[in-house]
Design an enzyme around this catalytic site. Structure first.
Site, PDB file in Angstrom:
ATOM      1  N   TYR A 181      -7.541 -40.672  27.365  1.00  0.00           N
ATOM      2  CA  TYR A 181      -8.431 -41.940  27.034  1.00  0.00           C
ATOM      3  C   TYR A 181      -8.723 -41.629  25.372  1.00  0.00           C
ATOM      4  O   TYR A 181      -8.717 -40.963  24.843  1.00  0.00           O
ATOM      5  CB  TYR A 181      -9.039 -41.785  28.423  1.00  0.00           C
ATOM      6  CG  TYR A 181      -9.689 -42.997  28.783  1.00  0.00           C
ATOM      7  CD1 TYR A 181      -8.450 -44.320  28.316  1.00  0.00           C
ATOM      8  CD2 TYR A 181     -11.165 -43.577  28.872  1.00  0.00           C
ATOM      9  CE1 TYR A 181      -9.218 -45.798  29.038  1.00  0.00           C
ATOM     10  CE2 TYR A 181     -11.419 -44.630  28.695  1.00  0.00           C
ATOM     11  CZ  TYR A 181     -10.600 -45.962  29.306  1.00  0.00           C
ATOM     12  OH  TYR A 181     -10.732 -47.294  29.172  1.00  0.00           O
ATOM     13  N   ARG A 219     -12.220 -46.966  31.780  1.00  0.00           N
ATOM     14  CA  ARG A 219     -11.303 -46.585  33.014  1.00  0.00           C
ATOM     15  C   ARG A 219     -10.799 -45.118  33.093  1.00  0.00           C
ATOM     16  O   ARG A 219     -10.266 -44.613  34.394  1.00  0.00           O
ATOM     17  CB  ARG A 219      -9.444 -47.393  32.887  1.00  0.00           C
ATOM     18  CG  ARG A 219      -9.337 -48.459  33.474  1.00  0.00           C
ATOM     19  CD  ARG A 219      -8.617 -49.576  33.281  1.00  0.00           C
ATOM     20  NE  ARG A 219      -8.639 -50.651  33.923  1.00  0.00           N
ATOM     21  CZ  ARG A 219      -8.714 -50.980  35.052  1.00  0.00           C
ATOM     22  NH1 ARG A 219      -8.543 -50.405  35.889  1.00  0.00           N
ATOM     23  NH2 ARG A 219      -8.612 -52.522  35.238  1.00  0.00           N
ATOM     24  N   TRP A 260     -13.213 -58.820  25.385  1.00  0.00           N
ATOM     25  CA  TRP A 260     -11.833 -57.755  24.005  1.00  0.00           C
ATOM     26  C   TRP A 260     -11.731 -58.915  23.317  1.00  0.00           C
ATOM     27  O   TRP A 260     -11.344 -58.310  21.789  1.00  0.00           O
ATOM     28  CB  TRP A 260     -11.868 -56.809  25.006  1.00  0.00           C
ATOM     29  CG  TRP A 260     -12.296 -55.882  25.333  1.00  0.00           C
ATOM     30  CD1 TRP A 260     -12.645 -54.855  24.864  1.00  0.00           C
ATOM     31  CD2 TRP A 260     -12.966 -55.780  26.491  1.00  0.00           C
ATOM     32  NE1 TRP A 260     -14.379 -53.607  25.066  1.00  0.00           N
ATOM     33  CE2 TRP A 260     -13.478 -54.431  26.424  1.00  0.00           C
ATOM     34  CE3 TRP A 260     -13.042 -56.206  28.189  1.00  0.00           C
ATOM     35  CZ2 TRP A 260     -13.998 -53.950  27.569  1.00  0.00           C
ATOM     36  CZ3 TRP A 260     -13.219 -55.998  28.802  1.00  0.00           C
ATOM     37  CH2 TRP A 260     -13.877 -54.892  29.120  1.00  0.00           C
TER      38      TRP A 260
END
Ligand SMILES: N[C@@H](CCC(=O)N[C@@H](CS)C(=O)NCC(=O)O)C(=O)O
Length: 197
Positions: free
Chosen positions: A8, A14, A106
């Site tokens: 990640y 997440r 975003w």
């Protein structure tokens, strides 16, 4: 024990519910964090071009909720029958809807537009979900009145939401606050958070 590698970014997002579940289930894992400048060279080799992904003994798993559900099944946190599993999935699905409402943040580059969306999320959108979660959490948990991966997903996720919105979002919801205290003090999760504040 199988080997686990989580890939990640260097954020909670997440990836965090997966890290909490792995820590709670006492599964050692490599926590691989891709730097933003290195992302383009990884993206094309990843199915769907998105992270997190979890490699379990070399098999790659995709999609944060599907990864959490897989880990939860391994650790009896996914419901004792299909109706219980459905209740968990419905709560998690609703939180994914909420994340969908937050995600335009975003893409917006205009600061004024960004603040307007943040205000709307903070004053109406997020409370409409948190009010429901707070009612459900009267039972002590978010699904079936017992611990499940929905609690990990939503409590980790609300921390990310608070970071993104830049404000406390749950102090007005006593049952959610109590749930956060319970989840963040679970063995494994507590130690993980202490090491990764
Ligand atoms: N539904 C996916 C969403 C994954 C996702 O949107 N990941 C973002 C980071 S949170 C990502 O990889 N962004 C980089 C990109 O799309 O190039 C999941 O839950 O895993």
């Amino acid at each position: 024990m199988p080997s686990y590698t989580l890939t990640y970014f260097n954020i909670k997002g997440r990836g965090e519910p997966i890290r909490w579940l792995l820590s709670y289930l006492k599964k050692d894992f490599e926590d691989k964090r891709i730097a933003p400048q290195d992302w383009p060279k990884h993206k094309d080799s990843i199915l769907f071009g998105k992270v997190p992904v979890l490699d379990v003994d070399g098999k790659r798993l995709y999609q944060s909720d599907a990864i959490c559900r897989y880990l939860a099944k391994e650790g009896n946190l996914a419901g004792d029958n299909s109706l219980e599993s459905q209740e968990i999935d419905a709560i998690v699905g609703s939180f994914n809807d909420l994340l969908g409402a937050v995600s335009p943040l975003w893409k917006i580059t205009d600061p004024k537009e960004k603040e307007e969306l943040k205000d709307k999320l903070k004053s109406t959108v997020i409370p409409s979900y948190f009010k429901i979660y707070d009612d459900v959490a009267k039972s002590g948990y978010l699904a079936n009145g017992k611990l499940s991966w929905a609690d990990f997903f939503i409590i980790a996720g609300q921390g990310t939401l608070e970071f993104v919105i830049g404000a406390d979002l749950i102090s007005g919801y006593p049952n959610l606050v109590a749930l956060r205290t319970k989840i963040t003090n679970l063995p494994g999760v507590k130690e993980w958070i202490e090491k990764h504040p």
